[in-house]
Motif scaffolding. Structure first.
Motif, PDB file in Angstrom:
ATOM      1  N   LYS A  10      -7.151  52.896  14.516  1.00 41.14           N
ATOM      2  CA  LYS A  10      -6.212  52.676  15.403  1.00 41.14           C
ATOM      3  C   LYS A  10      -4.831  52.017  14.404  1.00 41.14           C
ATOM      4  O   LYS A  10      -3.795  52.287  14.420  1.00 41.14           O
ATOM      5  CB  LYS A  10      -6.127  51.769  16.484  1.00 41.14           C
ATOM      6  N   LEU A  11      -5.048  50.963  13.834  1.00 41.62           N
ATOM      7  CA  LEU A  11      -4.144  50.406  12.953  1.00 41.62           C
ATOM      8  C   LEU A  11      -3.776  51.174  11.918  1.00 41.62           C
ATOM      9  O   LEU A  11      -2.671  51.190  11.292  1.00 41.62           O
ATOM     10  CB  LEU A  11      -4.995  49.150  11.997  1.00 41.62           C
ATOM     11  N   ALA A  12      -4.723  51.903  11.125  1.00 37.18           N
ATOM     12  CA  ALA A  12      -4.337  53.099  10.043  1.00 37.18           C
ATOM     13  C   ALA A  12      -3.130  54.132  10.678  1.00 37.18           C
ATOM     14  O   ALA A  12      -2.262  54.425  10.034  1.00 37.18           O
ATOM     15  CB  ALA A  12      -5.567  53.602   9.537  1.00 37.18           C
ATOM     16  N   GLU A  13      -3.477  54.439  11.958  1.00 35.56           N
ATOM     17  CA  GLU A  13      -2.543  55.300  12.473  1.00 35.56           C
ATOM     18  C   GLU A  13      -0.972  54.721  12.563  1.00 35.56           C
ATOM     19  O   GLU A  13       0.030  55.169  12.516  1.00 35.56           O
ATOM     20  CB  GLU A  13      -3.094  55.829  14.061  1.00 35.56           C
ATOM     21  N   GLN A  14      -1.274  53.401  13.192  1.00 35.78           N
ATOM     22  CA  GLN A  14       0.012  52.414  13.497  1.00 35.78           C
ATOM     23  C   GLN A  14       0.858  52.570  12.145  1.00 35.78           C
ATOM     24  O   GLN A  14       2.117  52.647  12.114  1.00 35.78           O
ATOM     25  CB  GLN A  14      -0.294  51.333  13.996  1.00 35.78           C
ATOM     26  N   LEU A  15       0.092  52.277  11.093  1.00 32.79           N
ATOM     27  CA  LEU A  15       0.992  51.875   9.579  1.00 32.79           C
ATOM     28  C   LEU A  15       1.606  53.271   9.309  1.00 32.79           C
ATOM     29  O   LEU A  15       2.646  53.361   8.644  1.00 32.79           O
ATOM     30  CB  LEU A  15      -0.129  51.253   8.667  1.00 32.79           C
ATOM     31  N   LEU A  16       0.757  54.344   9.606  1.00 38.27           N
ATOM     32  CA  LEU A  16       0.972  55.600   8.870  1.00 38.27           C
ATOM     33  C   LEU A  16       2.074  56.078   9.756  1.00 38.27           C
ATOM     34  O   LEU A  16       3.259  56.594   9.115  1.00 38.27           O
ATOM     35  CB  LEU A  16       0.035  56.624   9.251  1.00 38.27           C
ATOM     36  N   GLN A  18       4.414  54.204  11.180  1.00 33.17           N
ATOM     37  CA  GLN A  18       5.511  53.027  10.664  1.00 33.17           C
ATOM     38  C   GLN A  18       6.046  53.574   9.427  1.00 33.17           C
ATOM     39  O   GLN A  18       7.528  53.560   9.053  1.00 33.17           O
ATOM     40  CB  GLN A  18       5.182  51.506  10.480  1.00 33.17           C
ATOM     41  N   ALA A  19       5.059  53.939   8.481  1.00 26.93           N
ATOM     42  CA  ALA A  19       5.524  54.547   6.902  1.00 26.93           C
ATOM     43  C   ALA A  19       6.421  55.539   7.046  1.00 26.93           C
ATOM     44  O   ALA A  19       7.517  55.758   6.441  1.00 26.93           O
ATOM     45  CB  ALA A  19       4.495  54.698   6.092  1.00 26.93           C
ATOM     46  N   GLU A  20       5.927  56.460   8.232  1.00 24.56           N
ATOM     47  CA  GLU A  20       7.018  57.973   8.033  1.00 24.56           C
ATOM     48  C   GLU A  20       8.212  57.570   8.774  1.00 24.56           C
ATOM     49  O   GLU A  20       9.341  58.098   8.424  1.00 24.56           O
ATOM     50  CB  GLU A  20       5.859  58.994   8.852  1.00 24.56           C
ATOM     51  N   GLU A  21       8.281  56.514   9.854  1.00 23.72           N
ATOM     52  CA  GLU A  21       9.371  56.085  10.472  1.00 23.72           C
ATOM     53  C   GLU A  21      10.431  55.536   9.341  1.00 23.72           C
ATOM     54  O   GLU A  21      11.401  55.662   9.400  1.00 23.72           O
ATOM     55  CB  GLU A  21       9.319  55.379  11.820  1.00 23.72           C
ATOM     56  N   ALA A  22       9.695  54.614   8.477  1.00 25.81           N
ATOM     57  CA  ALA A  22      10.721  53.789   7.460  1.00 25.81           C
ATOM     58  C   ALA A  22      11.378  54.894   6.680  1.00 25.81           C
ATOM     59  O   ALA A  22      12.599  54.826   6.314  1.00 25.81           O
ATOM     60  CB  ALA A  22       9.843  53.132   6.571  1.00 25.81           C
ATOM     61  N   GLN A  86      10.955  46.138   3.397  1.00 20.51           N
ATOM     62  CA  GLN A  86      10.452  45.453   4.376  1.00 20.51           C
ATOM     63  C   GLN A  86      10.182  46.653   5.600  1.00 20.51           C
ATOM     64  O   GLN A  86      10.504  46.713   6.456  1.00 20.51           O
ATOM     65  CB  GLN A  86      11.600  44.784   5.052  1.00 20.51           C
ATOM     66  N   PRO A  87       9.246  47.674   5.333  1.00 21.21           N
ATOM     67  CA  PRO A  87       9.058  48.923   5.830  1.00 21.21           C
ATOM     68  C   PRO A  87       7.972  48.877   7.096  1.00 21.21           C
ATOM     69  O   PRO A  87       7.821  49.366   7.957  1.00 21.21           O
ATOM     70  CB  PRO A  87       8.540  49.843   4.852  1.00 21.21           C
ATOM     71  N   LEU A  88       6.976  47.552   7.070  1.00 17.80           N
ATOM     72  CA  LEU A  88       5.855  47.445   7.720  1.00 17.80           C
ATOM     73  C   LEU A  88       5.557  46.419   8.440  1.00 17.80           C
ATOM     74  O   LEU A  88       6.085  45.280   8.050  1.00 17.80           O
ATOM     75  CB  LEU A  88       4.754  47.970   6.956  1.00 17.80           C
ATOM     76  N   GLU A  89       5.243  46.275   9.631  1.00 21.49           N
ATOM     77  CA  GLU A  89       4.654  45.297  10.433  1.00 21.49           C
ATOM     78  C   GLU A  89       3.166  45.259  10.605  1.00 21.49           C
ATOM     79  O   GLU A  89       2.645  46.142  11.235  1.00 21.49           O
ATOM     80  CB  GLU A  89       5.287  45.249  11.878  1.00 21.49           C
ATOM     81  N   ILE A  90       2.501  44.350   9.958  1.00 16.90           N
ATOM     82  CA  ILE A  90       1.198  44.542   9.961  1.00 16.90           C
ATOM     83  C   ILE A  90       0.508  43.230  10.465  1.00 16.90           C
ATOM     84  O   ILE A  90       0.519  42.242  10.190  1.00 16.90           O
ATOM     85  CB  ILE A  90       0.640  44.612   8.253  1.00 16.90           C
ATOM     86  N   PRO A  91      -0.389  43.532  11.602  1.00 17.52           N
ATOM     87  CA  PRO A  91      -0.844  42.385  12.637  1.00 17.52           C
ATOM     88  C   PRO A  91      -2.039  42.060  11.643  1.00 17.52           C
ATOM     89  O   PRO A  91      -3.167  42.922  11.492  1.00 17.52           O
ATOM     90  CB  PRO A  91      -1.145  42.971  13.820  1.00 17.52           C
ATOM     91  N   TYR A  92      -2.282  40.834  11.000  1.00 20.54           N
ATOM     92  CA  TYR A  92      -3.402  40.447  10.315  1.00 20.54           C
ATOM     93  C   TYR A  92      -4.398  39.233  10.854  1.00 20.54           C
ATOM     94  O   TYR A  92      -5.512  39.298  10.585  1.00 20.54           O
ATOM     95  CB  TYR A  92      -2.911  40.195   9.062  1.00 20.54           C
ATOM     96  N   SER A 135      -4.754  42.719   2.257  1.00 21.07           N
ATOM     97  CA  SER A 135      -5.227  43.670   0.935  1.00 21.07           C
ATOM     98  C   SER A 135      -6.510  44.359   1.631  1.00 21.07           C
ATOM     99  O   SER A 135      -6.660  45.515   1.396  1.00 21.07           O
ATOM    100  CB  SER A 135      -5.500  43.165  -0.118  1.00 21.07           C
ATOM    101  N   THR A 136      -7.451  43.637   2.203  1.00 20.67           N
ATOM    102  CA  THR A 136      -8.509  44.179   2.845  1.00 20.67           C
ATOM    103  C   THR A 136      -8.393  45.157   3.854  1.00 20.67           C
ATOM    104  O   THR A 136      -8.727  46.396   4.201  1.00 20.67           O
ATOM    105  CB  THR A 136      -9.673  43.164   3.346  1.00 20.67           C
ATOM    106  N   LEU A 137      -7.263  44.869   4.993  1.00 19.87           N
ATOM    107  CA  LEU A 137      -7.056  45.509   5.937  1.00 19.87           C
ATOM    108  C   LEU A 137      -6.328  46.958   5.330  1.00 19.87           C
ATOM    109  O   LEU A 137      -6.662  47.914   5.855  1.00 19.87           O
ATOM    110  CB  LEU A 137      -6.008  44.849   6.880  1.00 19.87           C
ATOM    111  N   LEU A 138      -5.384  46.818   4.430  1.00 13.87           N
ATOM    112  CA  LEU A 138      -4.555  47.985   3.984  1.00 13.87           C
ATOM    113  C   LEU A 138      -5.616  48.918   3.331  1.00 13.87           C
ATOM    114  O   LEU A 138      -5.725  50.214   3.372  1.00 13.87           O
ATOM    115  CB  LEU A 138      -3.643  47.576   3.034  1.00 13.87           C
TER     116      LEU A 138
END
Length: 239
Positions: A10-16, A18-22, A86-92, A135-138
């Motif tokens: 789910k996080l991977a989909e959210q980050l992808l 966000q990346a496309e939106e950026a 500043q393209p991503l918001e990553i909950p860690y 780093s591990t999450l990404l």
């Protein structure tokens, strides 16, 4: 492969997303693209700036002068096709989010996240733990993570030369035929020529003299960047 309902998937989909939106975000009326954490220009105690990116075709808001150096390297890197700040918001962690400085997209489809710090060796324990977690999450989400400091970036005269070459050569688009002809002309020299002589040769062949700056900036010509580039500076082709 992760299960579709796995939290990391789910996080991977959210980050992808966000990346496309950026990369799809349009600039504001001033032609500037801001990230998810907006950088206020002229804020007290900060050396903010605006960087006109030729590669992205937009102006990017930056938080520090060190980030300008990183932008220049991204502009140089032939494997990078675009980048955002500043393209991503990553909950860690519960209630904690991290906003990385840069996200670059490469020719082979990879996403590369970069964080810029003055000195990696001077990070406190909290920041060290945060970046290890991020780093591990990404990595699990298919994103690369890189921590960059001033020692990894051009400084002093080298930086001045890079910025000057970039400003001089980013004023227009260059046709592939122009670049190929310029490279052919310079490859015929059996020994280093000078910056001024290369410009003069280009003029005689009907090429813009600023093409020399373009070739130097993108590493297709070499010179000693630790000294200010002048007309008499030796330059030579890179095999």
């Amino acid at each position: 492969m992760l299960h579709p309902f796995h939290p990391m998937q789910k996080l991977a989909e959210q980050l992808l997303q966000q990346a496309e939106e950026a990369f799809a975000e349009l600039p504001d009326q001033a032609g500037v693209v801001h990230g998810r954490r907006r950088i206020t220009q002229g804020a007290r105690g900060r050396r903010t700036s605006l960087f006109p990116s030729r590669k992205n075709g937009i102006t990017i808001a930056l938080e520090s002068q060190v980030e300008v150096s990183h932008c220049l390297l991204l502009e140089q890197n032939k494997h990078v096709i675009g980048y955002r700040c500043q393209p991503l918001e990553i909950p860690y962690a519960p209630g904690r989010c991290y906003y990385p400085d840069f996200l670059a997209r490469t020719q082979d489809g990879r996403w590369r996240v970069s964080e810029i710090k003055p000195d990696k060796k001077q990070l406190d324990a909290e920041n060290q733990q945060r970046f290890e977690t991020v780093s591990t999450l990404l990595a699990h989400c298919g994103f690369e993570f890189c921590l960059v400091d001033e020692n990894d970036l051009p400084r002093g005269t080298h930086l001045d030369n890079l910025y000057w070459l970039y400003c001089r050569s980013a004023t227009r688009s260059w046709a592939a035929q122009e670049i190929e002809l310029a490279q052919l002309l310079l490859s015929n020299h059996s020994h280093p020529t000078t910056f001024g002589e290369a410009q003069s040769q280009f003029i005689r062949e009907g090429l813009p003299p600023s093409l020399v700056e373009y070739l130097l900036f993108h590493g297709q010509l070499a010179a000693n960047f630790d000294r200010l580039i002048q007309l008499g500076t030796p330059v030579w082709s890179v095999a």
